[in-house]
Write a protein that holds these residues in place. Structure first.
Motif, PDB file in Angstrom:
ATOM      1  N   PHE A  81      13.145   3.085  16.009  1.00 25.44           N
ATOM      2  CA  PHE A  81      11.859   3.722  16.298  1.00 25.44           C
ATOM      3  C   PHE A  81      11.979   4.647  17.506  1.00 25.44           C
ATOM      4  O   PHE A  81      11.387   5.741  17.518  1.00 25.44           O
ATOM      5  CB  PHE A  81      10.791   2.655  16.545  1.00 25.44           C
ATOM      6  CG  PHE A  81       9.412   3.199  16.767  1.00 25.44           C
ATOM      7  CD1 PHE A  81       8.735   3.844  15.750  1.00 25.44           C
ATOM      8  CD2 PHE A  81       8.790   3.071  17.995  1.00 25.44           C
ATOM      9  CE1 PHE A  81       7.453   4.358  15.950  1.00 25.44           C
ATOM     10  CE2 PHE A  81       7.513   3.574  18.215  1.00 25.44           C
ATOM     11  CZ  PHE A  81       6.840   4.224  17.184  1.00 25.44           C
ATOM     12  N   ILE A  82      12.744   4.222  18.510  1.00 27.46           N
ATOM     13  CA  ILE A  82      12.998   5.090  19.671  1.00 27.46           C
ATOM     14  C   ILE A  82      13.720   6.356  19.222  1.00 27.46           C
ATOM     15  O   ILE A  82      13.363   7.472  19.628  1.00 27.46           O
ATOM     16  CB  ILE A  82      13.816   4.346  20.732  1.00 27.46           C
ATOM     17  CG1 ILE A  82      13.021   3.161  21.281  1.00 27.46           C
ATOM     18  CG2 ILE A  82      14.232   5.293  21.862  1.00 27.46           C
ATOM     19  CD1 ILE A  82      13.808   2.273  22.215  1.00 27.46           C
ATOM     20  N   ARG A  83      14.710   6.187  18.384  1.00 28.46           N
ATOM     21  CA  ARG A  83      15.465   7.346  17.876  1.00 28.46           C
ATOM     22  C   ARG A  83      14.558   8.311  17.127  1.00 28.46           C
ATOM     23  O   ARG A  83      14.534   9.514  17.423  1.00 28.46           O
ATOM     24  CB  ARG A  83      16.582   6.850  16.963  1.00 28.46           C
ATOM     25  CG  ARG A  83      17.405   7.945  16.269  1.00 28.46           C
ATOM     26  CD  ARG A  83      18.150   7.368  15.077  1.00 28.46           C
ATOM     27  NE  ARG A  83      17.222   6.844  14.062  1.00 28.46           N
ATOM     28  CZ  ARG A  83      17.564   5.935  13.138  1.00 28.46           C
ATOM     29  NH1 ARG A  83      18.786   5.446  13.102  1.00 28.46           N
ATOM     30  NH2 ARG A  83      16.668   5.517  12.257  1.00 28.46           N
ATOM     31  N   CYS A  87      14.360  -3.462  12.052  1.00 22.69           N
ATOM     32  CA  CYS A  87      13.450  -3.956  13.081  1.00 22.69           C
ATOM     33  C   CYS A  87      12.089  -4.204  12.441  1.00 22.69           C
ATOM     34  O   CYS A  87      11.457  -3.286  11.923  1.00 22.69           O
ATOM     35  CB  CYS A  87      13.338  -2.991  14.255  1.00 22.69           C
ATOM     36  SG  CYS A  87      13.004  -1.275  13.825  1.00 22.69           S
ATOM     37  N   GLY A  88      11.659  -5.454  12.486  1.00 20.75           N
ATOM     38  CA  GLY A  88      10.386  -5.813  11.885  1.00 20.75           C
ATOM     39  C   GLY A  88       9.197  -5.274  12.641  1.00 20.75           C
ATOM     40  O   GLY A  88       8.073  -5.309  12.137  1.00 20.75           O
ATOM     41  N   ASN A  89       9.433  -4.775  13.869  1.00 19.88           N
ATOM     42  CA  ASN A  89       8.321  -4.259  14.682  1.00 19.88           C
ATOM     43  C   ASN A  89       8.346  -2.735  14.792  1.00 19.88           C
ATOM     44  O   ASN A  89       7.808  -2.166  15.740  1.00 19.88           O
ATOM     45  CB  ASN A  89       8.341  -4.887  16.077  1.00 19.88           C
ATOM     46  CG  ASN A  89       9.607  -4.559  16.853  1.00 19.88           C
ATOM     47  OD1 ASN A  89      10.575  -4.022  16.317  1.00 19.88           O
ATOM     48  ND2 ASN A  89       9.626  -4.902  18.136  1.00 19.88           N
ATOM     49  N   TYR A  90       8.922  -2.066  13.810  1.00 18.38           N
ATOM     50  CA  TYR A  90       8.985  -0.600  13.818  1.00 18.38           C
ATOM     51  C   TYR A  90       7.571  -0.026  13.863  1.00 18.38           C
ATOM     52  O   TYR A  90       6.763  -0.227  12.944  1.00 18.38           O
ATOM     53  CB  TYR A  90       9.713  -0.096  12.570  1.00 18.38           C
ATOM     54  CG  TYR A  90       9.961   1.389  12.533  1.00 18.38           C
ATOM     55  CD1 TYR A  90      11.218   1.903  12.838  1.00 18.38           C
ATOM     56  CD2 TYR A  90       8.961   2.285  12.178  1.00 18.38           C
ATOM     57  CE1 TYR A  90      11.471   3.270  12.797  1.00 18.38           C
ATOM     58  CE2 TYR A  90       9.186   3.649  12.141  1.00 18.38           C
ATOM     59  CZ  TYR A  90      10.451   4.138  12.450  1.00 18.38           C
ATOM     60  OH  TYR A  90      10.695   5.502  12.409  1.00 18.38           O
ATOM     61  N   GLY A  91       7.238   0.669  14.942  1.00 21.13           N
ATOM     62  CA  GLY A  91       5.939   1.301  15.082  1.00 21.13           C
ATOM     63  C   GLY A  91       4.782   0.365  15.338  1.00 21.13           C
ATOM     64  O   GLY A  91       3.631   0.797  15.406  1.00 21.13           O
ATOM     65  N   ARG A 141       2.985   5.893  13.531  1.00 24.12           N
ATOM     66  CA  ARG A 141       4.143   6.640  13.051  1.00 24.12           C
ATOM     67  C   ARG A 141       4.733   7.465  14.201  1.00 24.12           C
ATOM     68  O   ARG A 141       4.003   7.869  15.119  1.00 24.12           O
ATOM     69  CB  ARG A 141       3.748   7.563  11.907  1.00 24.12           C
ATOM     70  CG  ARG A 141       3.189   6.842  10.686  1.00 24.12           C
ATOM     71  CD  ARG A 141       2.992   7.800   9.516  1.00 24.12           C
ATOM     72  NE  ARG A 141       2.170   8.950   9.871  1.00 24.12           N
ATOM     73  CZ  ARG A 141       0.849   8.970   9.850  1.00 24.12           C
ATOM     74  NH1 ARG A 141       0.175   7.888   9.506  1.00 24.12           N
ATOM     75  NH2 ARG A 141       0.182  10.067  10.190  1.00 24.12           N
ATOM     76  N   PRO A 142       6.024   7.741  14.164  1.00 20.34           N
ATOM     77  CA  PRO A 142       6.641   8.550  15.228  1.00 20.34           C
ATOM     78  C   PRO A 142       5.911   9.858  15.484  1.00 20.34           C
ATOM     79  O   PRO A 142       5.726  10.251  16.640  1.00 20.34           O
ATOM     80  CB  PRO A 142       8.057   8.785  14.702  1.00 20.34           C
ATOM     81  CG  PRO A 142       8.347   7.560  13.889  1.00 20.34           C
ATOM     82  CD  PRO A 142       7.042   7.232  13.213  1.00 20.34           C
ATOM     83  N   THR A 186       3.017  11.555  34.968  1.00 19.95           N
ATOM     84  CA  THR A 186       2.630  10.376  34.198  1.00 19.95           C
ATOM     85  C   THR A 186       3.453  10.334  32.916  1.00 19.95           C
ATOM     86  O   THR A 186       4.110  11.325  32.543  1.00 19.95           O
ATOM     87  CB  THR A 186       1.137  10.396  33.840  1.00 19.95           C
ATOM     88  OG1 THR A 186       0.870  11.544  33.022  1.00 19.95           O
ATOM     89  CG2 THR A 186       0.273  10.449  35.086  1.00 19.95           C
ATOM     90  N   ILE A 187       3.392   9.177  32.232  1.00 21.61           N
ATOM     91  CA  ILE A 187       4.124   9.053  30.974  1.00 21.61           C
ATOM     92  C   ILE A 187       3.372   8.102  30.050  1.00 21.61           C
ATOM     93  O   ILE A 187       2.863   7.061  30.485  1.00 21.61           O
ATOM     94  CB  ILE A 187       5.579   8.600  31.215  1.00 21.61           C
ATOM     95  CG1 ILE A 187       6.408   8.791  29.946  1.00 21.61           C
ATOM     96  CG2 ILE A 187       5.665   7.186  31.754  1.00 21.61           C
ATOM     97  CD1 ILE A 187       7.905   8.942  30.213  1.00 21.61           C
ATOM     98  N   LEU A 188       3.273   8.488  28.784  1.00 18.05           N
ATOM     99  CA  LEU A 188       2.617   7.660  27.775  1.00 18.05           C
ATOM    100  C   LEU A 188       3.517   6.460  27.474  1.00 18.05           C
ATOM    101  O   LEU A 188       4.632   6.623  26.976  1.00 18.05           O
ATOM    102  CB  LEU A 188       2.366   8.466  26.500  1.00 18.05           C
ATOM    103  CG  LEU A 188       1.711   7.710  25.352  1.00 18.05           C
ATOM    104  CD1 LEU A 188       0.316   7.208  25.738  1.00 18.05           C
ATOM    105  CD2 LEU A 188       1.648   8.580  24.094  1.00 18.05           C
ATOM    106  N   SER A 189       3.032   5.273  27.800  1.00 16.64           N
ATOM    107  CA  SER A 189       3.854   4.058  27.729  1.00 16.64           C
ATOM    108  C   SER A 189       3.369   3.167  26.595  1.00 16.64           C
ATOM    109  O   SER A 189       2.167   2.906  26.468  1.00 16.64           O
ATOM    110  CB  SER A 189       3.769   3.308  29.050  1.00 16.64           C
ATOM    111  OG  SER A 189       4.190   4.137  30.121  1.00 16.64           O
ATOM    112  N   LEU A 190       4.310   2.699  25.788  1.00 20.48           N
ATOM    113  CA  LEU A 190       3.940   1.855  24.661  1.00 20.48           C
ATOM    114  C   LEU A 190       4.887   0.678  24.542  1.00 20.48           C
ATOM    115  O   LEU A 190       6.038   0.730  24.944  1.00 20.48           O
ATOM    116  CB  LEU A 190       3.907   2.667  23.371  1.00 20.48           C
ATOM    117  CG  LEU A 190       5.176   3.432  22.963  1.00 20.48           C
ATOM    118  CD1 LEU A 190       6.073   2.585  22.087  1.00 20.48           C
ATOM    119  CD2 LEU A 190       4.796   4.711  22.230  1.00 20.48           C
ATOM    120  N   GLY A 191       4.340  -0.419  24.004  1.00 24.33           N
ATOM    121  CA  GLY A 191       5.133  -1.618  23.805  1.00 24.33           C
ATOM    122  C   GLY A 191       4.828  -2.262  22.475  1.00 24.33           C
ATOM    123  O   GLY A 191       3.807  -1.978  21.847  1.00 24.33           O
TER     124      GLY A 191
END
Length: 275
Positions: free
Chosen positions: A128-130, A34-38, A96-97, A61-66
C-alpha cells in the motif's frame, strides 16, 4: 496449503485466510498479501516534527494515516488500541491509493508536503505504501514512514526511491531487550543501514527505566549510528507508563538530557522528546 512469510524474523507459517503474529499478513489464494491494504483506523494532519522528523522540511505538515497490526509486542505501546488488534476490532474504512494522494494534494494549502504512514506498524502493508507513494510522488509530494524497522532489507529495497524519509525506532542496543519486545536487533540494524542509502533517516530511542537507560548503552547506540553517519539525527525520548508497562515511573527528564549529552559526543543532531 501454507506459506512461510519472509518479511520479518518471526517467519510465520501462514495458512489460507489466517493471519500471522502481526495480525495483518495473510494467505489469500496462495499468495502472501497484507490484509489491511488501505484499511484506515487513523487519519490526521500533523506537524512533521511530530513524526518525529526535525530535519526534513521543518515547519510543514503531513497527512498521517494508520491501520492496524504490529510485528512487535512492546508493553509500553502508546498506540496499542490499533497496533495490537486485528481487522475484526474495527469498522471497515477502506481508502484507495488515489484517494489518499488526492487528499494530500488538497491539503497543500495547509502546508502539507505529502503522506506519512504511521501510528501502527505501516510496513506490514508495504504494498500500500508502494502504490500510494508512487501516486503521491506523481503529484510532486513526499512520502514518510514511521516504523520499528524490524523488517528484511528486501522491504527497504522495494521502497527505495518511494519513501523519502523514515523515522525508525532503535529501541535499545541489546539482543535481550529486543527479545522482550518481540523483535530482533540485528534485523533492525540491517534495515536502518539499507534505508539510509535511499532516504532521509532519523532515529528514535525511547529511554525505559531499568531497561535501556545506561550511559554505556547510549554510547554504543551513538557510536553505531555515527559509523553510518554522524549526520543522522537521533531523538532521545522520555518513557511514560502505558498499556502493560505501568510497573515503573516515567523516565526522569534529567536522565534523558544526560543520555542525550552522551550521544552528542558522537552525533551532530540529538533531540530530546516528551520532556
Amino acid at each position: 496449503m501454507s506459506y512461510t512469510c519472509p518479511y520479518c524474523h518471526h517467519h510465520c507459517t501462514l495458512q489460507e485466510g489466517k493471519t500471522g503474529f502481526c495480525r495483518a499478513r495473510t494467505l489469500k489464494d496462495g499468495k502472501n498479501v497484507c490484509g489491511n491494504y488501505g484499511f484506515l483506523t487513523s487519519l490526521a494532519l500533523d506537524p512533521i516534527e511530530k513524526k518525529p522528523l526535525n530535519r526534513f522540511y521543518p515547519g510543514t505538515t503531513i497527512l498521517s494515516l494508520g491501520s492496524y497490526g504490529c510485528n512487535l509486542r512492546c508493553p509500553f505501546c502508546q498506540n496499542f488500541s490499533i497496533s495490537q488488534n486485528g481487522r475484526d476490532a474495527f469498522q471497515p474504512v477502506i481508502a484507495r491509493p488515489e484517494q489518499i494522494a488526492a487528499k494530500a494534494l488538497e491539503l497543500k494549502n495547509r502546508n502539507n508536503i505529502g503522506v506519512a504512514f504511521t501510528y501502527n506498524e505501516p510496513l506490514l502493508s508495504w504494498e500500500f505504501i508502494r502504490d500510494t507513494g508512487e501516486l503521491v510522488h506523481s503529484k510532486g509530494q513526499k512520502n514518510v514512514v514511521v516504523t520499528n524497522g524490524n523488517f528484511s532489507v528486501e522491504i527497504a529495497k522495494s521502497l527505495g526511491g518511494i519513501v523519502d524519509a523514515y523515522n525508525i525506532d532503535l529501541k535499545g542496543f541489546t539482543p535481550e531487550w529486543y527479545k522482550k519486545l518481540g523483535g530482533d536487533l540485528e534485523m533492525v540494524k540491517a534495515f536502518i543501514t539499507e534505508a539510509c542509502k535511499t532516504a532521509h533517516v532519523e532515529l528514535t530511542t525511547l529511554i525505559v527505566p531499568k531497561e535501556n537507560d545506561s550511559p554505556e548503552e547510549m554510547e554504543a547506540i551513538a557510536q553505531w549510528i555515527a559509523g553510518l553517519s554522524p549526520d543522522i539525527p537521533l531523538h532521545v525520548s522520555k518513557f511514560f507508563p502505558r498499556w502493560n508497562m505501568v510497573d515503573r515511573n516515567e523516565t526522569p527528564a534529567a536522565r534523558v538530557y544526560r543520555l542525550a549529552d552522551v550521544a552528542r559526543n558522537y552525533l551532530k543532531y540529538v533531540y530530546t522528546g516528551n520532556c
